[in-house]
Write a protein that holds these residues in place. Structure first.
Motif, mmCIF file in Angstrom:
data_model
loop_
_atom_site.group_PDB
_atom_site.id
_atom_site.type_symbol
_atom_site.label_atom_id
_atom_site.label_comp_id
_atom_site.label_asym_id
_atom_site.label_seq_id
_atom_site.Cartn_x
_atom_site.Cartn_y
_atom_site.Cartn_z
ATOM 1 N N GLN A 38 -7.840 -1.170 5.098
ATOM 2 C CA GLN A 38 -6.641 -0.870 5.876
ATOM 3 C C GLN A 38 -7.262 -0.966 7.287
ATOM 4 O O GLN A 38 -6.953 -1.510 8.328
ATOM 5 C CB GLN A 38 -5.843 0.253 5.807
ATOM 6 C CG GLN A 38 -5.224 0.298 4.422
ATOM 7 C CD GLN A 38 -4.337 -1.006 4.098
ATOM 8 O OE1 GLN A 38 -3.185 -1.168 5.006
ATOM 9 N NE2 GLN A 38 -4.666 -1.979 3.430
ATOM 10 N N ILE A 39 -8.667 -0.355 7.591
ATOM 11 C CA ILE A 39 -9.310 -0.149 8.671
ATOM 12 C C ILE A 39 -9.561 -1.357 9.435
ATOM 13 O O ILE A 39 -9.216 -1.893 10.407
ATOM 14 C CB ILE A 39 -10.577 0.814 8.725
ATOM 15 C CG1 ILE A 39 -9.865 2.207 8.318
ATOM 16 C CG2 ILE A 39 -11.321 0.904 9.951
ATOM 17 C CD1 ILE A 39 -11.102 3.410 8.014
ATOM 18 N N ASP A 56 1.948 -7.525 -4.660
ATOM 19 C CA ASP A 56 1.364 -8.456 -4.271
ATOM 20 C C ASP A 56 1.786 -9.865 -4.528
ATOM 21 O O ASP A 56 1.406 -10.736 -3.905
ATOM 22 C CB ASP A 56 -0.003 -8.268 -5.005
ATOM 23 C CG ASP A 56 -1.292 -9.212 -4.447
ATOM 24 O OD1 ASP A 56 -1.433 -8.842 -3.172
ATOM 25 O OD2 ASP A 56 -1.811 -10.231 -4.941
ATOM 26 N N GLU A 57 2.661 -9.874 -5.248
ATOM 27 C CA GLU A 57 3.461 -11.343 -5.649
ATOM 28 C C GLU A 57 2.734 -12.543 -5.014
ATOM 29 O O GLU A 57 3.198 -13.248 -4.277
ATOM 30 C CB GLU A 57 4.827 -11.194 -4.927
ATOM 31 C CG GLU A 57 5.743 -12.180 -5.220
ATOM 32 C CD GLU A 57 7.076 -12.288 -4.923
ATOM 33 O OE1 GLU A 57 7.453 -11.949 -3.872
ATOM 34 O OE2 GLU A 57 7.901 -11.747 -6.016
ATOM 35 N N GLY A 58 1.472 -12.857 -5.637
ATOM 36 C CA GLY A 58 0.619 -13.912 -5.170
ATOM 37 C C GLY A 58 0.879 -15.059 -6.241
ATOM 38 O O GLY A 58 0.365 -16.140 -5.854
ATOM 39 N N GLU A 59 1.604 -14.993 -7.407
ATOM 40 C CA GLU A 59 1.923 -16.106 -8.106
ATOM 41 C C GLU A 59 2.583 -17.331 -7.475
ATOM 42 O O GLU A 59 3.817 -16.938 -7.126
ATOM 43 C CB GLU A 59 2.249 -15.805 -9.497
ATOM 44 C CG GLU A 59 2.375 -16.812 -10.612
ATOM 45 C CD GLU A 59 0.959 -17.138 -11.190
ATOM 46 O OE1 GLU A 59 0.209 -16.106 -11.288
ATOM 47 O OE2 GLU A 59 0.924 -18.262 -11.501
ATOM 48 N N ARG A 82 1.474 -7.415 -0.053
ATOM 49 C CA ARG A 82 0.610 -8.657 -0.014
ATOM 50 C C ARG A 82 0.574 -8.837 1.579
ATOM 51 O O ARG A 82 1.616 -8.641 2.235
ATOM 52 C CB ARG A 82 0.889 -9.915 -0.823
ATOM 53 C CG ARG A 82 2.167 -10.696 -0.344
ATOM 54 C CD ARG A 82 2.564 -11.756 -1.231
ATOM 55 N NE ARG A 82 1.786 -12.687 -1.353
ATOM 56 C CZ ARG A 82 1.782 -13.994 -1.462
ATOM 57 N NH1 ARG A 82 2.998 -14.425 -1.581
ATOM 58 N NH2 ARG A 82 0.678 -14.888 -1.476
ATOM 59 N N GLY A 83 -0.546 -9.258 1.896
ATOM 60 C CA GLY A 83 -0.907 -9.519 3.428
ATOM 61 C C GLY A 83 0.014 -10.417 3.965
ATOM 62 O O GLY A 83 0.512 -10.654 5.100
ATOM 63 N N HIS A 87 0.026 0.172 1.648
ATOM 64 C CA HIS A 87 -1.318 -0.510 1.898
ATOM 65 C C HIS A 87 -0.931 -1.992 1.875
ATOM 66 O O HIS A 87 -0.490 -2.604 1.096
ATOM 67 C CB HIS A 87 -2.188 -0.221 0.700
ATOM 68 C CG HIS A 87 -3.449 -0.931 0.842
ATOM 69 N ND1 HIS A 87 -4.664 -0.159 0.828
ATOM 70 C CD2 HIS A 87 -3.832 -2.161 0.546
ATOM 71 C CE1 HIS A 87 -5.727 -1.137 0.786
ATOM 72 N NE2 HIS A 87 -5.008 -2.484 0.477
ATOM 73 N N VAL A 88 -1.389 -2.620 2.966
ATOM 74 C CA VAL A 88 -1.452 -4.103 3.318
ATOM 75 C C VAL A 88 -2.322 -4.884 2.516
ATOM 76 O O VAL A 88 -3.553 -4.490 3.219
ATOM 77 C CB VAL A 88 -1.137 -4.349 4.559
ATOM 78 C CG1 VAL A 88 -0.673 -5.883 4.610
ATOM 79 C CG2 VAL A 88 0.156 -3.611 5.133
#
Ligand SMILES: Cc1cc2nc3c(=O)[nH]c(=O)nc-3n(C[C@H](O)[C@H](O)[C@H](O)COP(=O)(O)O)c2cc1C
Ligand code: SF4
Length: 610
Positions: A35-36, A255-258, A296-297, A336-337
């Protein structure tokens, strides 16, 4: 988004002020490192050596450790990026809508090479894995804080002009930044009114233990892919001893990255209260005080609205100390991103990332329910799972279990994209057929459906009467449609690019295997395929099942396996030679030698030798 706050990385005073402010906000905690770094980068645009050293000194780590963490995440930059950093979503469905040609056109107009920084440091253009906007692509991330949807050639033209004129993103046409929910079919989750404590009151009235019994009765299975029983997971975590001074932790996996999946994005937009309520119900059942949502970012643009929901819930007494005036019911949620790493969706990698480390999947046992976040027993559930849990706490397990099929109770959300008239999110009870979804989304001339994303299954026409449920075709939520105009080799090729790119590199079968598969697929695509390559691909596919450390590697060749089995003609036309062919034109490579020796006779050419 702060826009180019620093003229250069040599502006040490501004840099140290920015770094120190972020460090202070996070109490310079080791576990907040990701995060930082992300927040510092928001202001410095990239993580220079000076920034890395300052962060390292502030936390008490070596610069090598901090740099090692930063280098793991695609959204962290160890080299300068442009004031406008533009990242095209690179899923196959984006490509089907022309994203590659649009990206090329944008680069040409901005006079910048893909992946490079323009000479004046104004802009960089790059590709990134699916951004979760498959229903409204081609999509583009801008400085990782905003998304542009439905890109076309006229938008690209205007975008190039806006960038060249240095117009701030806030002044770009708001229509471009619009993200639609596109809910096309609702059932109990998407059709519900906002959850404002109803489930929690029902849970308090029933008691924590009885609520857990309802979750068990519901036979709810996790919606993140593996389908583990939620009641069982909660029970294991509840029974796990906590370390001295520790407690249990509830983590929501957003996170949903699929690639091809975007149903969690819609739940977080429309049903965030229900998701947080499900997490709070879980907290009471487990006796947890801390909740974390791993966003997710690519969904960074949802952060402010999610924070607003959390603030409102605190004001309503639904989060914080003495929730609903109940002694000992203390629980809060932090967001948390993430920073662009598909593997961080795997629950143990996700926990590593939450602890401020590289997202490398852990060796198990111990499992997260025994020792998860900072060594504490941790439940990790998918967004949809928590949403369903809230409804089960409110309406009871028997109500949920009546929907769906014997092994797959309740409803399931599907992210529908690709060749169809109505892409969007569809909620059905488990057991719906592929054909039904195709009919409802307006798909015609369909030759294939990829269910569950690249690591799921690829099905052809004779299988369209199969049903989506754990007993038949399981899914994590993606439903990509390909009509007869599509080349299924290209689909599998793009998935092999995705896995080679996303492999975390920890274990050899996946690190090397995904690259070897990609190299062979590249060779076929370039027209140098032979039957030998097919044999190699099949061997690699067999080898990678069962030898990799986590599910990423295990599922990385599923699409290759399925398309080879069902769409072999797409490969056959690329397997011209019955014998080994090198991956380049050997005769053309000999041209310099012919020139030097002054020869051009038949014997100096491979193909003319007869
Ligand atoms: C490579 C990989 C990526 C994953 N990505 C996600 C994800 O984005 N979201 C998710 O909920 N689960 C994901 N999972 C599954 C998680 O490891 C875990 O099983 C899930 O979060 C548990 O929640 P559930 O029980 O509610 O399904 C992934 C697994 C693997 C191997
Ligand atoms: S399978 Fe791939 S992603 Fe998983 S640990 Fe091994 S290298 Fe990393």
């Amino acid at each position: 988004m702060p826009f180019a706050m620093f003229a250069s990385s040599t502006d040490t005073v501004l840099m140290t002020t920015a770094v120190d402010a972020v460090l202070q906000r996070y109490g310079a905690r080791r576990e907040a490192l990701v995060q930082i770094l992300r927040e510092v980068q928001d202001q410095t645009r990239w993580l220079s050596r000076a920034v890395i050293e300052r962060v390292a000194a502030g936390i008490g780590l070596t610069p090598a450790i901090v740099e090692g963490v930063a280098s793991f995440y695609r959204f962290m930059h160890l080299r300068p990026v442009g004031h406008y950093h533009l990242q095209w979503s690179d899923n196959i469905t984006d490509r089907m809508r022309g994203s590659r040609a649009l990206a090329q056109d944008l680069c040409r107009r901005l006079q910048v090479e893909s992946g490079a920084l323009s000479a004046d440091a104004l802009v960089s253009v790059d590709f990134t894995s699916c951004t979760g906007l498959g229903d409204q692509g081609p999509a583009l991330l801008v400085n990782q804080h905003q998304v542009l949807t439905r890109m076309d050639s006229s938008r690209v033209r205007e975008l190039a002009e806006l960038v060249r004129a240095r117009v701030p993103v806030a002044d770009w046409p708001s229509e471009w930044l619009r993200v639609d929910d596109q809910v096309c079919r609702r059932d109990v989750l998407l059709g519900a009114a906002a959850m404002q404590g109803q489930a929690m009151r029902a849970m308090l009235a029933r008691g924590a233990e009885a609520t857990l019994a309802e979750v068990v009765t519901s036979r709810l299975r996790g919606r993140g892919g593996a389908g583990f029983g939620t009641g069982r997971k909660w029970t294991l975590c509840r029974e796990a001893p906590t370390p001295p001074g520790g407690a249990r932790v509830v983590v929501c996996n957003a996170d949903e990255g699929e690639p091809g999946t975007f149903k969690d994005r819609v739940l977080l937009t429309r049903q965030a209260d229900a998701v947080f309520e499900g997490m709070t119900v879980a907290a009471r059942v487990l006796g947890a005080r801390q909740g974390l949502l791993y966003l997710r970012g690519e969904y960074r643009y949802l952060l402010e609205s999610l924070q607003a929901v959390l603030t409102q819930r605190r004001a309503q007494g639904l989060l914080g100390a003495r929730i609903l005036d109940t002694d000992g019911f203390d629980f809060d949620i932090a967001i948390h991103v993430g920073a662009g790493a598909y593997v961080c969706g795997e629950e143990s990698a996700l926990i590593e990332s939450l602890e401020g480390k590289r997202g490398t999947p852990r060796i198990r046992p111990p499992f997260p329910v025994e020792q998860g976040y900072l060594g504490q027993p941790t439940v990790v559930n998918n967004v949809e799972t928590f949403c369903a849990s809230a409804h089960i706490a409110l309406q009871g397990g028997a109500w949920w279990a009546r929907m769906g099929t014997p092994d797959s109770s309740g409803t399931k959300l599907h992210s529908v994209s690709g060749d169809c008239e109505r892409p969007g999110v569809y909620e059905y009870p488990f057991g719906v057929t592929i054909a039904q979804i195709l009919h409802d989304c307006g798909a015609s001339s369909t030759q294939a459906v990829q269910v569950g994303g690249p690591s799921g299954v690829c099905l052809a026409v004779p299988e369209f009467d199969r049903r989506i449920c754990f007993e038949d075709v399981p899914t994590a939520g993606a439903f990509m449609v390909f009509d007869r105009s599509r080349d299924m080799f290209e689909v599998a090729h793009s998935f092999s690019q995705f896995f080679a790119h996303e492999s975390c590199g920890f274990c050899t079968p996946c690190r090397v295997g995904t690259k070897l598969v990609l190299r062979r697929m590249d060779k076929l695509a370039a027209g140098f395929g032979s039957l030998f390559d097919e044999v190699e691909l099949r061997e690699l596919e067999a080898l990678m099942h069962g030898t990799t450390h986590c599910g990423l590697g295990a599922g990385a060749t599923n699409a290759l396996r399925d398309t080879l089995a069902r769409f072999r003609p797409a490969y056959e036309q690329r397997l011209q030679s019955p014998v080994f062919t090198p991956g380049f034109d050997l005769d053309a490579e000999l041209e310099p030698a012919r020139r030097v020796t002054g020869r051009d006779d038949a014997r100096a050419h491979l193909e003319r030798q007869g």
